[in-house]
Design an enzyme around this catalytic site. Structure first.
Site, PDB file in Angstrom:
ATOM      1  N   GLY A  11     -37.536 -23.409  -1.909  1.00 48.71           N
ATOM      2  CA  GLY A  11     -36.360 -22.560  -1.963  1.00 48.71           C
ATOM      3  C   GLY A  11     -36.708 -21.115  -2.262  1.00 48.71           C
ATOM      4  N   GLN A  12     -35.712 -20.251  -2.223  1.00 48.77           N
ATOM      5  CA  GLN A  12     -35.948 -18.822  -2.434  1.00 48.77           C
ATOM      6  C   GLN A  12     -36.578 -18.533  -3.789  1.00 48.77           C
ATOM      7  OE1 GLN A  12     -32.780 -16.017  -0.733  1.00 48.77           O
ATOM      8  NE2 GLN A  12     -31.595 -17.870  -1.095  1.00 48.77           N
ATOM      9  N   VAL A  13     -35.991 -19.087  -4.841  1.00 50.42           N
ATOM     10  CA  VAL A  13     -36.503 -18.848  -6.191  1.00 50.42           C
ATOM     11  C   VAL A  13     -37.735 -19.708  -6.466  1.00 50.42           C
ATOM     12  CG1 VAL A  13     -35.955 -18.911  -8.654  1.00 50.42           C
ATOM     13  CG2 VAL A  13     -34.226 -18.145  -7.016  1.00 50.42           C
ATOM     14  N   ASP A  42     -35.937 -36.193  -4.938  1.00 52.79           N
ATOM     15  CA  ASP A  42     -34.625 -36.058  -4.329  1.00 52.79           C
ATOM     16  C   ASP A  42     -33.612 -35.997  -5.468  1.00 52.79           C
ATOM     17  OD1 ASP A  42     -32.172 -36.304  -3.094  1.00 52.79           O
ATOM     18  OD2 ASP A  42     -32.778 -37.907  -1.745  1.00 52.79           O
ATOM     19  N   THR A  68     -26.809 -25.450  -2.641  1.00 51.48           N
ATOM     20  CA  THR A  68     -26.320 -24.067  -2.665  1.00 51.48           C
ATOM     21  C   THR A  68     -25.408 -23.712  -1.487  1.00 51.48           C
ATOM     22  OG1 THR A  68     -28.331 -23.323  -1.533  1.00 51.48           O
ATOM     23  CG2 THR A  68     -28.328 -23.241  -3.946  1.00 51.48           C
ATOM     24  N   TYR A 105     -31.441 -23.055 -13.656  1.00 52.41           N
ATOM     25  CA  TYR A 105     -30.752 -21.881 -13.120  1.00 52.41           C
ATOM     26  C   TYR A 105     -29.317 -22.231 -12.742  1.00 52.41           C
ATOM     27  CZ  TYR A 105     -35.476 -20.123 -13.041  1.00 52.41           C
ATOM     28  OH  TYR A 105     -36.730 -19.753 -13.434  1.00 52.41           O
ATOM     29  N   TYR A 131     -18.740 -25.820  -5.626  1.00 48.70           N
ATOM     30  CA  TYR A 131     -20.081 -25.391  -6.013  1.00 48.70           C
ATOM     31  C   TYR A 131     -20.103 -24.939  -7.471  1.00 48.70           C
ATOM     32  CZ  TYR A 131     -24.136 -22.288  -6.392  1.00 48.70           C
ATOM     33  OH  TYR A 131     -25.279 -21.662  -6.816  1.00 48.70           O
ATOM     34  N   LYS A 135     -22.078 -26.736 -10.656  1.00 44.25           N
ATOM     35  CA  LYS A 135     -23.092 -26.008 -11.424  1.00 44.25           C
ATOM     36  C   LYS A 135     -22.729 -25.955 -12.907  1.00 44.25           C
ATOM     37  CE  LYS A 135     -26.322 -24.173 -10.207  1.00 44.25           C
ATOM     38  NZ  LYS A 135     -27.718 -24.703 -10.164  1.00 44.25           N
ATOM     39  N   TRP A 156     -25.823 -13.870  -6.327  1.00 52.75           N
ATOM     40  CA  TRP A 156     -26.054 -13.253  -5.021  1.00 52.75           C
ATOM     41  C   TRP A 156     -27.545 -13.179  -4.676  1.00 52.75           C
ATOM     42  CZ3 TRP A 156     -22.184  -8.760  -3.733  1.00 52.75           C
ATOM     43  CH2 TRP A 156     -20.876  -9.147  -4.062  1.00 52.75           C
TER      44      TRP A 156
END
Length: 299
Positions: A11-13, A42, A68, A105, A131, A135, A156
């Protein structure tokens, strides 16, 4: 050497965390595909979570993995809850059994957006979409277990990989002459690398006694770039800072209200997060969102 289990490594992070954490310990990265260590995780399946954690025996679990897809979550609430709400609790339970700590996160979308000033960690969450609800459930699940933890809320998130607003805008600018972008939702665009670097700075402060450190600093912190803008303002800045803007087909960017761009999930109109606490507690100097964007786009 500290053994760190990192989820969501593609993932991005997560991708950035692999790089920033590797100087602080032995990083075992896992995702939905079998990794180089021969393991896969998973988050919708608690048994795979427990198996991996018991196999790796980490001292720290860093969990950036999440469901996400904000709009898709509206039609897949059970899956979103399994990944975002239930899985963090399972991670926390296994960490507690091992005497390990957790860094997790979360998101600005746990707030309803009715404020006009940045949300602090003391403000009451009131998510407006699936979402955000899932979270928030994940945050509460970790807190309920009582494991030493840091919950880092961000907002964002973008990078030059994966799926995000930045990449969408860069793609559309090369395909269309006009773009219409929402101008009445305000938040803080945050580079995934900044999140990862800040996380590493925090972890480095506790390397001598990580669990004691996490126990003393235990809690929720807001971790975003400083400043705020709308999606329209973010888009305009992307096009201004992009060193490849001479390749654009784009000629005009139009600001529109949210009602002209309906989505399955309701977004908060205002979701800027106050970062004073994390800066004070850990001595972090967080950059302005525009400065980070300039670095990303090579302007």
């Amino acid at each position: 050497m500290t053994r760190i289990l990192l989820t969501g490594s593609t993932g991005q992070v997560g991708w950035e965390l692999q790089r920033t954490l590797m100087t602080l310990g032995e990083v075992i990265s896992v995702g939905r595909e079998i990794s180089s260590c021969g393991l896969r995780i998973d988050l919708s399946q608690p048994n795979t979570i427990r198996h991996v954690i018991r196999e790796v025996q980490p001292e720290l679990i860093v969990n950036p993995a999440a469901y996400t897809a904000v709009d898709k979550a509206e039609s897949e609430p059970e899956l979103a809850m399994a990944v975002n709400g239930t899985a963090p609790g399972v991670i926390a339970e296994e960490a507690k059994l091992l005497g390990a700590g957790v860094i997790h996160y979360s998101t600005d979308y746990i707030f309803n957006g009715h404020q006009a000033t940045p949300y602090t960690e003391q403000d009451e969450p009131c998510p407006q979409n699936i979402y955000g609800k899932t979270k928030l459930a994940g945050e509460k699940a970790i807190q309920a277990v009582g494991v030493p933890h840091l919950i880092l809320r961000t907002s964002w998130v973008y990078s030059l990989r994966g799926k995000n607003f930045l990449l969408t805008m860069l793609k559309l600018a090369r395909e269309r002459e006009e773009l219409r972008v929402v101008d009445d939702q305000v938040g803080a665009p945050t580079w995934s690398r900044m999140i990862a670097e800040s996380t590493a700075q925090i972890v480095s402060q506790g390397t001598q006694d990580l669990i004691g450190f996490l126990s003393r600093k235990n809690g929720i912190y807001h971790l975003t770039a400083t400043g705020q803008t709308s999606w329209y303002g973010f888009a305009k800045a992307i096009f201004e800072y992009d060193s490849q803007r001479n390749e654009y087909k784009l000629e005009k960017v139009v600001a529109i209200p949210s009602e002209q761009y309906p989505t399955p999930a309701k977004r908060p109109a205002y979701s800027s997060l106050d970062t004073e606490k994390i800066s004070r507690v850990f001595g972090l100097v967080l950059p302005n969102w525009q400065r980070n964007l300039e670095l990303v786009l090579g302007s």
